[in-house]
Write a protein that holds these residues in place. Structure first.
Motif, PDB file in Angstrom:
ATOM      1  N   CYS A 141       0.813  -1.223   0.000  1.00  0.00           N
ATOM      2  CA  CYS A 141       0.000   0.000   0.000  1.00  0.00           C
ATOM      3  C   CYS A 141       0.845   1.271   0.000  1.00  0.00           C
ATOM      4  N   VAL A 144      -0.548   3.978  -2.249  1.00  0.00           N
ATOM      5  CA  VAL A 144      -1.964   4.339  -2.130  1.00  0.00           C
ATOM      6  C   VAL A 144      -2.106   5.837  -1.859  1.00  0.00           C
ATOM      7  N   ALA A 179      -5.665  -3.251   2.033  1.00  0.00           N
ATOM      8  CA  ALA A 179      -5.802  -2.004   2.787  1.00  0.00           C
ATOM      9  C   ALA A 179      -7.113  -1.967   3.558  1.00  0.00           C
TER      10      ALA A 179
END
Length: 202
Positions: A141, A144, A179
């Protein structure tokens, strides 16, 4: 949305969470629309202008977001809320889609084509600090993009990949699923009052 001084089925916490995350996604990503419906039919279509001729109610994204933000505040104040047009004990369902090339991927991840990119989007009904903490230890992640909507108390998560690159898209979808799972665990631990492991080591 209104308080239960009006007719309508009381809105559950789960439904309000779905309305909050939907409103945050729609406000963050152009060309995305949503339909709120029950077994009896469509309650409202939420979309960006222009509005086509419809046989049922339509609402602009900004108006929908304001209504959900108000409902969120009423719930924080301990009030029971309801959605007009939803009767009995039924809870509405929400369908989300795009007016441009778009798909709903595994895990409820929305993928929308944006110029030369695929934008992968999902939202979690938690604050930014919790989302950052939950994702901090996930290598998948690292890229992200997070956007927090303070009024809705929702964090929108996005990953971009080259349009047409299905392998990269699959990796992005998996990362966003990871996530959301990590955020869900962090939220549950916070509700159970468990200490933050990072704090315990200090």
């Amino acid at each position: 949305m209104s308080s239960c001084d009006h007719d309508g089925a009381p809105t559950s916490d789960r439904t309000l969470d779905a309305l909050r995350t939907t409103a945050a996604i729609l406000a963050s990503v152009p060309h995305v629309s949503a339909r709120v419906r029950t077994a009896r039919g469509v309650v409202v279509d939420v979309r960006w202008p222009p509005f086509p001729e419809l046989g049922h109610s339509a609402m602009a994204v900004c108006t929908f977001r304001r209504a959900v933000a108000k409902a969120t505040q009423l719930r924080r104040e301990g009030k029971v809320i309801a959605m007009l047009g939803v009767g009995g004990s039924e809870q509405p369902r929400i369908d989300i889609g795009s007016s441009v090339a778009g798909s709903v991927m595994p895990g409820g991840i929305l993928r929308v084509e944006c110029e030369d990119f695929w934008r992968h989007v999902v939202a979690a009904p938690v604050g930014e600090a919790m989302a950052v903490h939950a994702l901090d230890s996930l290598d998948s992640c690292a890229d992200v993009i997070m956007r927090h909507d303070a009024e809705l108390d929702v964090t929108v998560l996005q990953l971009l990949t080259p349009a047409g690159d299905t392998a990269a898209s699959a990796v992005a979808v998996d990362a966003l699923i990871d996530a959301v799972a990590a955020i869900g665990v962090a939220d549950l631990e916070a509700r159970l009052g468990r200490p933050d492991p990072a704090s315990a080591r200090q």
